[in-house]
Design a protein around this motif. Structure first.
Motif, mmCIF file in Angstrom:
data_model
loop_
_atom_site.group_PDB
_atom_site.id
_atom_site.type_symbol
_atom_site.label_atom_id
_atom_site.label_comp_id
_atom_site.label_asym_id
_atom_site.label_seq_id
_atom_site.Cartn_x
_atom_site.Cartn_y
_atom_site.Cartn_z
ATOM 1 N N UNK A 27 0.841 -1.193 0.000
ATOM 2 C CA UNK A 27 0.000 0.000 0.000
ATOM 3 C C UNK A 27 0.878 1.246 0.000
ATOM 4 N N UNK A 28 0.685 2.093 -0.983
ATOM 5 C CA UNK A 28 1.417 3.354 -1.019
ATOM 6 C C UNK A 28 0.463 4.546 -1.037
ATOM 7 N N UNK A 38 -0.909 -0.916 7.154
ATOM 8 C CA UNK A 38 -0.739 -2.342 6.866
ATOM 9 C C UNK A 38 -2.093 -3.000 6.607
ATOM 10 N N UNK A 39 -2.103 -3.959 5.691
ATOM 11 C CA UNK A 39 -3.309 -4.731 5.389
ATOM 12 C C UNK A 39 -3.007 -6.215 5.553
ATOM 13 N N UNK A 40 -4.038 -7.041 5.464
ATOM 14 C CA UNK A 40 -3.843 -8.481 5.609
ATOM 15 C C UNK A 40 -2.998 -9.065 4.484
ATOM 16 N N UNK A 69 -9.403 -5.295 10.784
ATOM 17 C CA UNK A 69 -10.549 -4.394 10.916
ATOM 18 C C UNK A 69 -11.650 -4.892 9.992
ATOM 19 N N UNK A 70 -12.877 -4.868 10.465
ATOM 20 C CA UNK A 70 -14.000 -5.360 9.669
ATOM 21 C C UNK A 70 -14.568 -4.288 8.751
ATOM 22 N N UNK A 76 -9.179 -2.533 -1.203
ATOM 23 C CA UNK A 76 -9.995 -3.742 -1.173
ATOM 24 C C UNK A 76 -9.582 -4.778 -0.136
ATOM 25 N N UNK A 77 -8.535 -4.511 0.625
ATOM 26 C CA UNK A 77 -8.043 -5.450 1.641
ATOM 27 C C UNK A 77 -8.296 -4.883 3.032
ATOM 28 N N UNK A 78 -8.694 -5.732 4.000
ATOM 29 C CA UNK A 78 -8.909 -5.248 5.367
ATOM 30 C C UNK A 78 -7.616 -4.720 6.001
#
Length: 111
Positions: A27-28, A38-40, A69-70, A76-78
């Motif tokens: 992610x930038x 940060x994402x999953x 996080x829900x 598109x990623x949690x």
């Protein structure tokens, strides 16, 4: 799981307090405290863990993200939250406990 969003510059160690965690993010676009969130889909890697139970080295090498996080999505990623029920793993995929997150940004909370 609600909590502050975890980001690339967060300070964390493995559960043995020996290895430093580095989050490698794709992610930038979405930043908190000037660092990517940060994402999953991101990797949490450890460097410097020297855990050797019974003489056989089993250092922590990566993090398994167990919850996120829900309601907060990034590309598109949690998003990941701190502290989350995450897990440190050795190269043989042996769990070693949760990483210890010493500090991360506290202004943006995800749920």
């Amino acid at each position: 799981m609600p909590g502050p969003l975890l980001h690339v510059g967060a300070v964390a160690t493995c559960s043995h307090a020996m290895g430093q965690m580095m989050i490698i993010s794709s992610n930038a676009r979405v930043l908190v405290s000037g660092m990517p969130v940060a994402t999953v889909a991101d990797q949490g890697m450890f460097a410097g863990c020297a855990f050797a139970p019974g003489g056989k080295p089993q250092p922590c090498v990566r993090t398994q993200w167990m919850a996120s996080a829900a309601r907060v999505l990034i590309n598109g990623m949690p998003a990941l939250t701190a502290p989350g029920p995450h897990l440190c793993l050795s190269a043989d995929q042996i769990p070693a406990g949760p990483p210890v997150i010493a500090s991360c940004q506290t202004r943006v909370i995800g749920q």
